[in-house]
Design an enzyme around this catalytic site. Structure first.
Site, PDB file in Angstrom:
ATOM      1  N   GLY A  66       0.827  -1.214   0.000  1.00  0.00           N
ATOM      2  CA  GLY A  66       0.000   0.000   0.000  1.00  0.00           C
ATOM      3  C   GLY A  66       0.854   1.254   0.000  1.00  0.00           C
TER       4      GLY A  66
ATOM      5  CB  CYS B 215     -16.361   2.303 -22.050  1.00  0.00           C
ATOM      6  SG  CYS B 215     -15.329   2.641 -23.477  1.00  0.00           S
TER       7      CYS B 215
ATOM      8  CE  LYS C 203      10.283 -12.830  15.678  1.00  0.00           C
ATOM      9  NZ  LYS C 203      11.035 -12.698  16.944  1.00  0.00           N
TER      10      LYS C 203
ATOM     11  CE  LYS D 189      17.275 -10.348  13.169  1.00  0.00           C
ATOM     12  NZ  LYS D 189      18.188  -9.775  14.157  1.00  0.00           N
TER      13      LYS D 189
ATOM     14  CD  GLU E 208     -14.756   4.011 -15.332  1.00  0.00           C
ATOM     15  OE1 GLU E 208     -15.776   4.638 -15.682  1.00  0.00           O
ATOM     16  OE2 GLU E 208     -14.217   3.144 -16.048  1.00  0.00           O
TER      17      GLU E 208
ATOM     18  CG  HIS F 116     -13.719   4.834 -19.146  1.00  0.00           C
ATOM     19  ND1 HIS F 116     -13.949   3.520 -18.788  1.00  0.00           N
ATOM     20  CD2 HIS F 116     -13.320   4.810 -20.435  1.00  0.00           C
ATOM     21  CE1 HIS F 116     -13.698   2.743 -19.826  1.00  0.00           C
ATOM     22  NE2 HIS F 116     -13.317   3.489 -20.839  1.00  0.00           N
TER      23      HIS F 116
HETATM   24  N1  GLN Z   1     -13.539  -2.442 -26.613  1.00  0.00           N
HETATM   25  C1  GLN Z   1     -14.310  -1.250 -26.746  1.00  0.00           C
HETATM   26  C2  GLN Z   1     -13.648  -0.226 -27.650  1.00  0.00           C
HETATM   27  O1  GLN Z   1     -12.469  -0.297 -27.884  1.00  0.00           O
HETATM   28  C3  GLN Z   1     -14.620  -0.644 -25.392  1.00  0.00           C
HETATM   29  C4  GLN Z   1     -13.405  -0.119 -24.689  1.00  0.00           C
HETATM   30  C5  GLN Z   1     -13.613   0.140 -23.217  1.00  0.00           C
HETATM   31  O2  GLN Z   1     -14.559  -0.343 -22.625  1.00  0.00           O
HETATM   32  N2  GLN Z   1     -12.700   0.880 -22.616  1.00  0.00           N
HETATM   33  O3  GLN Z   1     -14.285   0.679 -28.123  1.00  0.00           O
END
Ligand code: GLN
Length: 540
Positions: free
Chosen positions: A16, A383, A188, A190, A515, A513
C-alpha cells in the site's frame, strides 16, 4: 520552491505504498501546499495500456490521455487534483526515449550507458513532472521493492538526485512490513532492518520509516528500529491496517507523517483541518442507512483491482447518500441462461457493466443488460457497457438477432457498433485509441442533463475516454423510435456519448469513463444518479 519526497518499498510488494504516498499528498494539500505525485514503474511496457488487466489491474486514464498505473487513480482521488502523462513513467518509456535520442545522434558520439544517460533521463523526467504540474512538493513513488533487478536503476537515479539539489529539498520514505508471527505472538523487525540495510547499501539513508502492520507497533520496537536504521524515533511511523483506505490520511496525521516530512524539508508545519475528510469517512464506514447491493458484471472480476475506479465511484456515491454498499462481483462468462438471472440478481439493487475488450464474456453481459432493462433495475453501462446496451437493444427490441459490434463480429449484417473513422488505418496497439478528455453536449430535459446540471449549469461536459469503437449512427432513428434517448453527443452531434431509455427508472450508459472523475466527497453525477435510483426503487 521545489521539494521532492521519494517513497520506496521494502520486504514485500502490495504494502500500500501508493496509499501512503496519496495520504501524505492529502495531508500536505490540507496544509495549503501545491502537491503532485509521480509513479516510476519498473516494467518494460512503455505504458500499461497494452497489458491484460489480470497482469496489472485497471488502466487509469488521465485527462491528457495517458494510459497509466491504477495508483494514479488513488493519487487523483486523494489529492483531488488532475494528473498528467508526466506523472506516470515506466522503464520502457525511459529506455525508448534514451534509444530514440541515441538514434538521433543527440549524445554526440558518446557511449550510451545506464549511468549517466539512463539515470539522467529518469532525473529529467522527475524534474519535468514537478515543473509541468506546478507542484511545490512532488511525491515520487518507486514501484516494486528495493532489491528488485527491475527497479534498481530508479533507486540509483533517486540516490543521485539528492546530490543535485540542496540537502533540505529531498526526503526519503521507506515503507516496510512488520509481520506478526502467530506462533510466537510477536511482531518482527528483522525484515525491516534487512530492507533498510539493503537500501543503505545502495546509498540511500531513509529519513522516515512507515511500518505496515496488522498490529500496533510498541514504542520499544520503534526505538529498536531507530537504533538499527539511524532513523530518528519520531520518524518511525506506524501504519496499521485500516477499515478503509480513506482512513489512512487521518491515521498518518495522528502518527505525524507529514510533520516528519516537513521537518526534513525545512518547511513549516501547520495543523490541517481534516473535518470534511473525517465526515466523508464517517459516512463511508458507518452510514446511517443499511446496505445497497450493487452488481458489477465483468470478465476480470477475479482481480478486484481490475475495476478499482468503478468500485471506488460506487462507494463515493453510496457514502454521499449515506448508504452502505456491498459489491457483488459477477463473472459475465458464467451468465449463460436468462432464466437463471432472477436468482443471480435476486437481491441486487443496481447493475453496472464496466468497460472491456475482446469477445469473452460478452453474451453474459448482454443477458445481464436485458435483465436490467426488462426488470427495471437501475443500470449503468460504461464504455463497453454502452456498446453492449446498444447491441442488446438492437437484438431484442429492434429484432435484429445478429446485431453486433465489429470488434466481436467483423461480418455482422447489423454492425450497430463500428470502428471510428479515425481508427481505420491504425495498426499499432499502444496509445492509439481515442484517449483522454473530450467534450459532450447534453440533451435538454434528459436524465443525464438533470444529473449533470444539478451542480453546474453548463450543458457541455468534459469526460475521459479510452475506446476504438463507437455507435453506428445509421441505427439512430430506429432506436429512437423504440425509446432510446441519445442524451449526450460530441458537440458536432457525430459521436454518441450517452444513451438512456424511456420508461425505465434509470437506464443510462456512456461511451466515456465517468469512474475516472469520481472523488471521495464529490461523487460523479452518473454514479450518484444510479445509487439514488437504487435507493428509490428499494423504497417503492
Ligand atoms: N472495446 C471497446 C472499444 O475499444 C470498449 C473499450 C472500453 O470499454 N474501454 O471501443
Amino acid at each position: 520552491m521545489m521539494k521532492y519526497v521519494f517513497v520506496t518499498g521494502g520486504v514485500v510488494s502490495s504494502l500500500g505504498k501508493g496509499i501512503v504516498a496519496s495520504s501524505l499528498g492529502r495531508l500536505l494539500r490540507e496544509r495549503g501546499f501545491r502537491v503532485s505525485i509521480q509513479k516510476l514503474d519498473p516494467y518494460l511496457n512503455v505504458d500499461p495500456g497494452t497489458m491484460n488487466p489480470y497482469q496489472h489491474g485497471e488502466v487509469f486514464v488521465t485527462e491528457d490521455g495517458a494510459e497509466t498505473d491504477l495508483d494514479l487513480g488513488h493519487y487523483e482521488r486523494f489529492i483531488d487534483t488532475n494528473l498528467k502523462q508526466a506523472n506516470s513513467i515506466t522503464s520502457g518509456r525511459i529506455y525508448l526515449d534514451v534509444i530514440t535520442k541515441e538514434r538521433r545522434g543527440e549524445y554526440l558520439g558518446a557511449t550510451v550507458q545506464m549511468v549517466p544517460h539512463v539515470t539522467n533521463e529518469i532525473k529529467d523526467k522527475i524534474k519535468k513532472a514537478a515543473k509541468e504540474t506546478n507542484a511545490e512538493i512532488l511525491i515520487v513513488e518507486v514501484g516494486g521493492t528495493v532489491g528488485d533487478i527491475e527497479s534498481s536503476i530508479f533507486i540509483e537515479a533517486i540516490r543521485q538526485f539528492k546530490n543535485d539539489i540542496p540537502k533540505n529539498d529531498t526526503c526519503y520514505i521507506h515503507v516496510t512490513l512488520v509481520p506478526h508471527l502467530k506462533a510466537a505472538d510477536e511482531l518482527k523487525t528483522k525484515p525491516t532492518q534487512h530492507s533498510v540495510e539493503l537500501l543503505r547499501s545502495k546509498g540511500i539513508q531513509p529519513d522516515v520509516l512507515v511500518l505496515r502492520s496488522d498490529k500496533s507497533v510498541p514504542k520499544s520496537l520503534k526505538e529498536k528500529l531507530s537504533l538499527f536504521t539511524d532513523v530518528a524515533v519520531e520518524n518511525v511511523i506506524e501504519s496499521k491496517d485500516c477499515r478503509s483506505i480513506y482512513e489512512v490520511p487521518l491515521v498518518m496525521q495522528k502518527e505525524g507523517l507529514a510533520a516528519s516530512v516537513l521537518a526534513k524539508l525545512n518547511l513549516e508545519d501547520k495543523v490541517p483541518d481534516m473535518k470534511a475528510w473525517q465526515e466523508m469517512l464517517d459516512k463511508l464506514i458507518s452510514p446511517s442507512q443499511n446496505k445497497l447491493k450493487i452488481a458489477i458484471v465483468g470478465k476480470y472480476i477475479k482481480l478486484s483491482d481490475a475495476y478499482i475506479s468503478v468500485s471506488e465511484s460506487i462507494r463515493h456515491a453510496c457514502a454521499q447518500l449515506d448508504r452502505g454498499v456491498e459489491l457483488e462481483m459477477v463473472l459475465s462468462d458464467e451468465l449463460t441462461d436468462y432464466s437463471q438471472l432472477s436468482k443471480v440478481f435476486a437481491e441486487v439493487d443496481a447493475i453496472v457493466v464496466p468497460g472491456g475488450f475482446g469477445d469473452r464474456g460478452i453474451e453474459g453481459k448482454l443477458l445481464a443488460i436485458r435483465y436490467a432493462r426488462e426488470n427495471k433495475i437501475p443500470f449503468l453501462g460504461l464504455c463497453l457497457g454502452l456498446q453492449c446496451s446498444v447491441i442488446e437493444f438492437a437484438r431484442n427490441v429492434l429484432n435484429l438477432p445478429d446485431a453486433n459490434s465489429v470488434e466481436f463480429d467483423i461480418d455482422s449484417p447489423d454492425p450497430v457498433i463500428h470502428l471510428m473513422e479515425a481508427q481505420k488505418n491504425i495498426s499499432d496497439k499502444g496509445a492509439t485509441m481515442r484517449l483522454g478528455l473530450y467534450p459532450c453536449k447534453l440533451l435538454k430535459n434528459s436524465k443525464a442533463y438533470e444529473l449533470y446540471t444539478e451542480k453546474d449549469s453548463a450543458d457541455v461536459i468534459q469526460e475521459r475516454h479510452r475506446h476504438r469503437y463507437e455507435f453506428n449512427n445509421a441505427f439512430k432513428s430506429q432506436m429512437e423510435a423504440k425509446g432510446m434517448i441519445f442524451s449526450g453527443t460530441s458537440p458536432d452531434g457525430q459521436l454518441v456519448e450517452i444513451i438512456e431509455l424511456k420508461d425505465h427508472p434509470f437506464f443510462m450508459a456512456c461511451q466515456f469513463h465517468p469512474e475516472f472523475l469520481s472523488r471521495p466527497g464529490k461523487a460523479h453525477p452518473l454514479f450518484f444518479g444510479l445509487v439514488q435510483a437504487a435507493k428509490q426503487s428499494i423504497l417503492l
